[in-house]
Write a protein that holds these residues in place. Structure first.
Motif, PDB file in Angstrom:
ATOM      1  N   LEU A 109       0.798  -1.224   0.000  1.00 29.10           N
ATOM      2  CA  LEU A 109       0.000   0.000   0.000  1.00 29.10           C
ATOM      3  C   LEU A 109       0.832   1.276   0.000  1.00 29.10           C
ATOM      4  N   GLY A 110       2.124   1.203   0.305  1.00 28.87           N
ATOM      5  CA  GLY A 110       2.938   2.412   0.271  1.00 28.87           C
ATOM      6  C   GLY A 110       4.014   2.394   1.332  1.00 28.87           C
ATOM      7  N   GLN A 111       4.571   3.573   1.639  1.00 28.94           N
ATOM      8  CA  GLN A 111       5.640   3.731   2.624  1.00 28.94           C
ATOM      9  C   GLN A 111       5.079   4.375   3.890  1.00 28.94           C
ATOM     10  N   ALA A 112       5.457   3.807   5.043  1.00 30.00           N
ATOM     11  CA  ALA A 112       4.989   4.330   6.329  1.00 30.00           C
ATOM     12  C   ALA A 112       5.724   5.628   6.659  1.00 30.00           C
ATOM     13  N   PHE A 113       4.973   6.672   6.921  1.00 28.95           N
ATOM     14  CA  PHE A 113       5.569   7.976   7.230  1.00 28.95           C
ATOM     15  C   PHE A 113       6.283   7.939   8.579  1.00 28.95           C
ATOM     16  N   ASP A 114       5.707   7.239   9.585  1.00 28.13           N
ATOM     17  CA  ASP A 114       6.175   7.331  10.961  1.00 28.13           C
ATOM     18  C   ASP A 114       7.067   6.175  11.407  1.00 28.13           C
ATOM     19  N   VAL A 115       7.307   5.188  10.556  1.00 23.17           N
ATOM     20  CA  VAL A 115       8.114   4.028  10.938  1.00 23.17           C
ATOM     21  C   VAL A 115       9.340   3.988  10.028  1.00 23.17           C
ATOM     22  N   THR A 116      10.528   4.123  10.632  1.00 18.28           N
ATOM     23  CA  THR A 116      11.763   4.229   9.841  1.00 18.28           C
ATOM     24  C   THR A 116      12.838   3.317  10.418  1.00 18.28           C
ATOM     25  N   ALA A 117      13.915   3.158   9.642  1.00 23.12           N
ATOM     26  CA  ALA A 117      15.056   2.345  10.079  1.00 23.12           C
ATOM     27  C   ALA A 117      16.345   2.979   9.581  1.00 23.12           C
ATOM     28  N   HIS A 118      17.375   2.864  10.407  1.00 21.15           N
ATOM     29  CA  HIS A 118      18.702   3.347  10.033  1.00 21.15           C
ATOM     30  C   HIS A 118      19.697   2.227  10.338  1.00 21.15           C
ATOM     31  N   ALA A 119      20.369   1.718   9.300  1.00 18.50           N
ATOM     32  CA  ALA A 119      21.291   0.585   9.459  1.00 18.50           C
ATOM     33  C   ALA A 119      22.736   1.053   9.304  1.00 18.50           C
ATOM     34  N   ARG A 120      23.638   0.386  10.077  1.00 19.07           N
ATOM     35  CA  ARG A 120      25.067   0.658   9.916  1.00 19.07           C
ATOM     36  C   ARG A 120      25.845  -0.630  10.190  1.00 19.07           C
ATOM     37  N   GLN A 121      26.970  -0.754   9.519  1.00 21.34           N
ATOM     38  CA  GLN A 121      27.847  -1.912   9.703  1.00 21.34           C
ATOM     39  C   GLN A 121      28.819  -1.589  10.847  1.00 21.34           C
ATOM     40  N   THR A 122      28.788  -2.416  11.893  1.00 26.51           N
ATOM     41  CA  THR A 122      29.641  -2.154  13.064  1.00 26.51           C
ATOM     42  C   THR A 122      30.935  -2.946  13.054  1.00 26.51           C
ATOM     43  N   LYS A 123      31.020  -3.964  12.195  1.00 26.47           N
ATOM     44  CA  LYS A 123      32.239  -4.763  12.104  1.00 26.47           C
ATOM     45  C   LYS A 123      32.339  -5.337  10.707  1.00 26.47           C
ATOM     46  N   TYR A 124      33.561  -5.368  10.168  1.00 28.25           N
ATOM     47  CA  TYR A 124      33.806  -6.024   8.885  1.00 28.25           C
ATOM     48  C   TYR A 124      35.208  -6.631   8.931  1.00 28.25           C
ATOM     49  N   GLU A 125      35.312  -7.927   8.635  1.00 32.33           N
ATOM     50  CA  GLU A 125      36.614  -8.604   8.640  1.00 32.33           C
ATOM     51  C   GLU A 125      36.639  -9.661   7.549  1.00 32.33           C
ATOM     52  N   LYS A 126      37.703  -9.625   6.760  1.00 35.06           N
ATOM     53  CA  LYS A 126      37.921 -10.650   5.748  1.00 35.06           C
ATOM     54  C   LYS A 126      38.799 -11.732   6.361  1.00 35.06           C
ATOM     55  N   ILE A 127      38.213 -12.884   6.637  1.00 36.18           N
ATOM     56  CA  ILE A 127      38.927 -13.969   7.290  1.00 36.18           C
ATOM     57  C   ILE A 127      39.851 -14.671   6.307  1.00 36.18           C
ATOM     58  N   SER A 128      39.393 -14.907   5.109  1.00 42.98           N
ATOM     59  CA  SER A 128      40.182 -15.530   4.036  1.00 42.98           C
ATOM     60  C   SER A 128      39.616 -15.049   2.716  1.00 42.98           C
ATOM     61  N   LYS A 169      16.956  -0.765  19.097  1.00 43.38           N
ATOM     62  CA  LYS A 169      18.131  -1.147  18.317  1.00 43.38           C
ATOM     63  C   LYS A 169      18.204  -2.668  18.228  1.00 43.38           C
ATOM     64  N   PHE A 170      18.442  -3.119  16.999  1.00 44.21           N
ATOM     65  CA  PHE A 170      18.558  -4.554  16.728  1.00 44.21           C
ATOM     66  C   PHE A 170      19.962  -4.820  16.196  1.00 44.21           C
ATOM     67  N   ASN A 171      20.619  -5.901  16.680  1.00 47.53           N
ATOM     68  CA  ASN A 171      21.979  -6.221  16.258  1.00 47.53           C
ATOM     69  C   ASN A 171      22.059  -7.678  15.815  1.00 47.53           C
ATOM     70  N   TYR A 172      22.893  -7.917  14.820  1.00 45.18           N
ATOM     71  CA  TYR A 172      23.215  -9.296  14.455  1.00 45.18           C
ATOM     72  C   TYR A 172      24.586  -9.332  13.789  1.00 45.18           C
ATOM     73  N   ALA A 173      25.236 -10.509  13.898  1.00 45.06           N
ATOM     74  CA  ALA A 173      26.541 -10.740  13.264  1.00 45.06           C
ATOM     75  C   ALA A 173      26.455 -12.039  12.483  1.00 45.06           C
ATOM     76  N   VAL A 174      27.174 -12.091  11.359  1.00 47.02           N
ATOM     77  CA  VAL A 174      27.061 -13.247  10.473  1.00 47.02           C
ATOM     78  C   VAL A 174      28.422 -13.540   9.855  1.00 47.02           C
ATOM     79  N   ARG A 175      28.701 -14.838   9.654  1.00 47.84           N
ATOM     80  CA  ARG A 175      29.864 -15.294   8.893  1.00 47.84           C
ATOM     81  C   ARG A 175      29.366 -15.841   7.563  1.00 47.84           C
ATOM     82  N   VAL A 176      29.943 -15.405   6.455  1.00 49.76           N
ATOM     83  CA  VAL A 176      29.541 -15.797   5.107  1.00 49.76           C
ATOM     84  C   VAL A 176      30.722 -16.473   4.425  1.00 49.76           C
ATOM     85  N   ARG A 177      30.487 -17.643   3.840  1.00 53.98           N
ATOM     86  CA  ARG A 177      31.513 -18.355   3.100  1.00 53.98           C
ATOM     87  C   ARG A 177      31.030 -18.531   1.649  1.00 53.98           C
ATOM     88  N   TYR A 178      31.892 -18.188   0.677  1.00 51.31           N
ATOM     89  CA  TYR A 178      31.557 -18.335  -0.743  1.00 51.31           C
ATOM     90  C   TYR A 178      32.244 -19.581  -1.320  1.00 51.31           C
TER      91      TYR A 178
END
Length: 491
Positions: free
Chosen positions: A401-420, A482-491
């Motif tokens: 139906l559209g975009q909520a005027f009063d409900v918003t989100a702001h995301a930021r990356q708090t950690k980034y590491e290349k393991i391999s 505030k919601f937080n999560y961390a993830v490991r990704v392998r390609y």
């Protein structure tokens, strides 16, 4: 019959036919060349107009295609007949025409679809080389003068030969002695047929045509608490086929019928769990092959060049779920540093189940659902619309139906590491804000690539599929979470 009688019979025919017959009589039967009509083959047309119509049924498909079944009374003579069905669709596909006659054995020899319609321009064009009369008026005395003229051209204006002069503009009214035989006032299908008997019979002419379309439209009204809606379904019909269908039996096919390069297609002649009222179906529905067929329970007239709406269904108190959703706020940053992202507004969805328990349960043709809600003064306001595809019974319907005027989100990356070379770890923080006076639950959906593992999270995730995760987070009224999560990704 005597030779003189035969000549008199020939003189009564049209000029070309009379000349052919007279030559045959003078030179013998061997003089009749292939393609020249014999006298016994020349018959007057039998006009069959809409006043002879005893019934009409139309099945309209989704793809600018309709099947017309036109039933009319016809007068037959034993032997050859030229049956002129007037006011057929101007966009009919004549190769699909099928004639069935009750009470007589009728064999169709050929048919001609005449759609070159009578207009002043066409009348002039078809009269090139023919004699007309030009009537001029003396405005001082009122006397009229008539002159014979030959139409030399009608391209870009009329050119007339009047006596020994050429006129490029008509000096007066042009009067025609007759309408050229190849012009028709209305689209006409002429069927050359042989009948084994004479008398009145009932004929059904079936054919496929363009120019008839339908679409489903739905109007929904949200309740004040946004927990339910009332919905009315309409079928919008558009007739641009060039004729009117009076008191027609109307059927609609929902589904995409396969068609091969516009060639002729083959045609084919429970109790609710809740006590609330079920959807009132203004049209009945049944399965047809792999499609759904909707039938209007009363006849309706579909006029030429008309758009009309016919009720499809009506349902009240349909339970709905409202959802504030954010999608892929962080998905771009699993293999590199993305830092802070821009603030975004939630997308608002309203969904319901098309089943008996929800007071629905009728297969819904594809169309547009427009949603309204009353404001504080009771005035109805438009709050959004969305298109739905063909929706079977027991399937979910979700409307954006559209975009909520009063409900918003702001995301930021708090950690980034290349393991391999193929393994990355990253962490994110998403701040959800709610300016509404009541708490809301927001949904965050993230598509995580490769092989992944959640290292930590402040709310439990749900695996939608192998690469899609879903979280629900409650945000207080006029507050933030505030919601937080961390993830490991392998390609």
């Amino acid at each position: 019959m005597s030779f003189r009688s035969n000549l008199l019979r020939a003189s009564a025919l049209k000029p070309v036919a009379a000349l052919s017959l007279a030559m045959a009589l003078l030179l013998g039967s061997a003089a009749i060349l292939p393609g020249v009509a014999r006298a016994e083959d020349i018959v007057a047309e039998t006009p069959i107009s809409l006043s002879d119509q005893t019934g009409v049924a139309i099945t309209i498909y989704n793809q600018d295609l309709a099947l017309v079944r036109d039933q009319r009374k016809i007068a037959l003579t034993a032997g050859l007949n030229d049956l002129a069905f007037a006011d057929v669709s101007a966009l009919m596909r004549p190769e699909t025409a099928l004639l069935r006659v009750d009470g007589a054995k009728v064999t169709v020899r050929e048919q001609n679809f005449n759609f070159d319609l009578l207009t002043p321009e066409k009348l002039l064009e078809k009269s090139v080389g023919r004699k007309v009369r030009v009537i001029t008026t003396n405005y001082a005395t009122g006397a009229e003068t008539t002159e014979d003229a030959i139409v030399l051209s009608a391209s870009g204006g009329v050119v007339l030969k009047i006596g020994d002069r050429i006129e490029t503009t008509s000096p007066g009214r042009i009067v025609f002695d007759e309408v050229p035989p190849n012009l028709r006032a209305r689209p006409t299908l002429v069927i050359d047929a042989n009948s084994d008997t004479a008398g009145t019979a009932t004929a059904q002419l079936s054919y496929l045509t363009g120019g008839l379309n339908w679409a489903a439209d739905y109007v929904a009204s949200l309740s004040p608490d946004e927990k339910s809606l009332d919905i009315d379904g309409w079928v919008t019909l558009t007739n641009q086929s060039g004729t009117t269908y009076r008191d027609a039996k109307l059927q609609l096919v929902a589904g995409d019928v396969h068609r091969v390069q516009e060639a002729m297609m083959k045609t084919m002649d429970a109790v609710a769990a809740a006590p609330a009222p079920m959807a009132e179906q203004a049209m009945t529905e049944q399965s047809l092959f792999e499609y759904h067929l909707y039938t209007l329970g009363r006849p309706t007239t579909i006029a030429e060049n008309q758009t009309k709406q016919v009720a499809l269904l009506s349902a009240t108190s349909v339970p709905v779920d409202k959802e504030f959703r954010f999608t892929n706020l962080t998905a771009r940053g699993y293999t590199y540093d993305i830092g802070d992202q821009e603030r975004v507004n939630a997308t608002v969805y309203v969904s319901f189940v098309n089943d008996d328990a929800s007071h629905m349960g009728m297969p819904l043709p594809k169309g547009t659902i427009r949603v309204y809600k009353a404001d504080g003064d009771g005035q109805v306001q438009f709050v959004g619309e969305d298109a739905i595809d063909h929706t079977p019974k027991n399937e979910d319907v979700r409307l954006t139906l559209g975009q909520a005027f009063d409900v918003t989100a702001h995301a930021r990356q708090t950690k980034y590491e290349k393991i391999s070379d193929s393994v990355y770890e990253s962490a994110y923080e998403v701040e959800f804000k709610n300016a509404k006076k009541e708490p809301v639950t927001v949904v965050l959906v993230e598509d995580v690539p490769g092989t992944w593992k959640i290292l930590s999270e402040s709310a439990k995730h749900e695996e939608v599929n192998s690469n899609r995760l879903r979280w629900e987070v409650t945000v207080p009224a006029e507050g933030s979470t505030k919601f937080n999560y961390a993830v490991r990704v392998r390609y």
